[in-house]
Design a protein around this motif. Sequence first.
Motif, PDB file in Angstrom:
ATOM      1  N   SER A 363      42.362 -23.249  19.160  1.00  0.00           N
ATOM      2  CA  SER A 363      42.104 -22.510  20.400  1.00  0.00           C
ATOM      3  C   SER A 363      43.138 -21.401  20.564  1.00  0.00           C
ATOM      4  N   GLY A 364      42.662 -20.210  20.850  1.00  0.00           N
ATOM      5  CA  GLY A 364      43.556 -19.071  21.032  1.00  0.00           C
ATOM      6  C   GLY A 364      43.907 -18.341  19.757  1.00  0.00           C
ATOM      7  N   VAL A 368      38.503 -16.888  16.718  1.00  0.00           N
ATOM      8  CA  VAL A 368      37.844 -18.121  17.137  1.00  0.00           C
ATOM      9  C   VAL A 368      36.628 -17.844  18.005  1.00  0.00           C
ATOM     10  N   GLU A 369      36.617 -16.687  18.669  1.00  0.00           N
ATOM     11  CA  GLU A 369      35.481 -16.379  19.543  1.00  0.00           C
ATOM     12  C   GLU A 369      34.213 -16.080  18.747  1.00  0.00           C
ATOM     13  N   ARG A 370      34.331 -15.818  17.441  1.00  0.00           N
ATOM     14  CA  ARG A 370      33.153 -15.520  16.613  1.00  0.00           C
ATOM     15  C   ARG A 370      32.546 -16.771  15.982  1.00  0.00           C
ATOM     16  N   THR A 372      30.756 -20.674  16.155  1.00  0.00           N
ATOM     17  CA  THR A 372      29.970 -21.587  16.985  1.00  0.00           C
ATOM     18  C   THR A 372      30.745 -22.880  17.198  1.00  0.00           C
ATOM     19  N   GLU A 373      30.176 -23.752  18.050  1.00  0.00           N
ATOM     20  CA  GLU A 373      30.846 -25.015  18.323  1.00  0.00           C
ATOM     21  C   GLU A 373      30.951 -25.869  17.064  1.00  0.00           C
ATOM     22  N   ARG A 376      33.662 -24.420  14.855  1.00  0.00           N
ATOM     23  CA  ARG A 376      34.989 -24.739  15.371  1.00  0.00           C
ATOM     24  C   ARG A 376      35.366 -26.180  15.048  1.00  0.00           C
ATOM     25  N   PRO A 386      40.305 -19.576  11.796  1.00  0.00           N
ATOM     26  CA  PRO A 386      39.007 -18.886  11.849  1.00  0.00           C
ATOM     27  C   PRO A 386      38.887 -17.708  10.883  1.00  0.00           C
ATOM     28  N   GLU A 387      39.912 -16.884  10.781  1.00  0.00           N
ATOM     29  CA  GLU A 387      39.790 -15.697   9.932  1.00  0.00           C
ATOM     30  C   GLU A 387      39.613 -16.059   8.455  1.00  0.00           C
TER      31      GLU A 387
END
Length: 439
Positions: A363-364, A368-370, A372-373, A376, A386-387
């Motif tokens: 989180s953060g 991470v905003e790109r 899906t659940e 994640r 995420p990257e």
Amino acid sequence: MEVMTSSSKGKKVCFGCKMYLTEPYIKCVECSTSVWICLHCFAQGYEASSHKNNHDYEVISLDFSIIEDTWNAVEEIVLLDSIAEFGLGNWSDIACRVRTKSPEECERHYLSNYINNPKQSLQWISEFVPPDATNNFFMIPYQPCDDPPRPKDDPSQAVDMAQYMPCRGDFGIEYDNFAECDIKDIKFDFVDQSDDHLKLTAVEIYLSRIKERCFRKRLIKDYGLINIHKTDMIEQNLPKTEKDMRERLKPFCKLHTAEEHERLVQGLLLEYSLKQEILKLQHCRAEGLVLKEGAKIYQMSRDERLQHMKRDTMLQDITYMLEDKVACQSWLQKQAILQSSIGVAPFLTPSLGRKPASRLDISGTPGVERLTEEERELCSKLRLLPEPYLHYKHTLMKESVSLGSLKLAQARTLIKIDVNKTRKLYDFFVRKNWIKGCT
């Protein structure tokens, strides 16, 4: 009164404004100590505790001729200094330094008055030059540099490292140690002076080699290369950033003096610290902070949150042990063995395999905003940011489109990570129909 002069070039300083003096200037002839005053302070009537503006004085100026009427004493001094700096024959640079004469005038004046027909009072090493000499030679002035510093803490180590003798303030083995052998047998004969020019040339070469020796001694002194152990101890205590920067800048040491190089390093370190401070301020501004007090509170809260995250990770490990029946049974057996002081367990415990890693809190984190659940959750289990995950996803999808299908072995060659993580990513992408699997 204290006479104030420049220690490097011998320039006199005005007693009033403390600026370097240029001719013409005023000298007081009544004060017990020498007092020099510039024309501006003299016109303002400057006075001090013992110097009064009604004292007798004399005007100091070099605006008079010595050899020729068209050349004054200042131009003669600048001409000789320029020749010593640029070398005989470089008349264009010499004329630029003199400023008031052309290169042809400088060459004609020097050759006619100092070489071909020198005046007896200005003749240099006249005992070596025959009266009718017409050879153009120039002796390089040489002044030995100061002795390198004498270390007090570890003279024995200094001798071992640089062959330096602290008691003498000199080195046991000099640079170009046999330079004197080339001139040890030179003698000047006042009767036979046919080869005096060759001998003087050999002396010039020797002086240039001595200048190089003194130059290297000066480098050793300025950069502190005698006491190597002390220098190493200082470098070991430096931060890694400063140590790496100094290591990268070492090739540039020979381009300037030690003081200039240190100023360069300090300037680059200041630039680096300012950039880091700007990044911190930008991060605070991105978090909505506009005051330094708020940034301090935010940093304290962030540190506390990280500590709580570590505690949560430990709690997750304990919860995992309680949820896993096999791991819980093994832990209870080990505790029973320790309490009963039994050295060897009477029964075999089941193999638990490798303990799974704790979940990663993403989180953060950037990107991470790109996700899906499900993505994640997968990144948290596999401990992937995420990257990097998005990069692996794009690489596998692109290769699957170009080949039509993608095998697990091919996926492992494309992304160089743990094979178990690669298998889980591959199965997840196949299940989502993002790539086409191939058995």
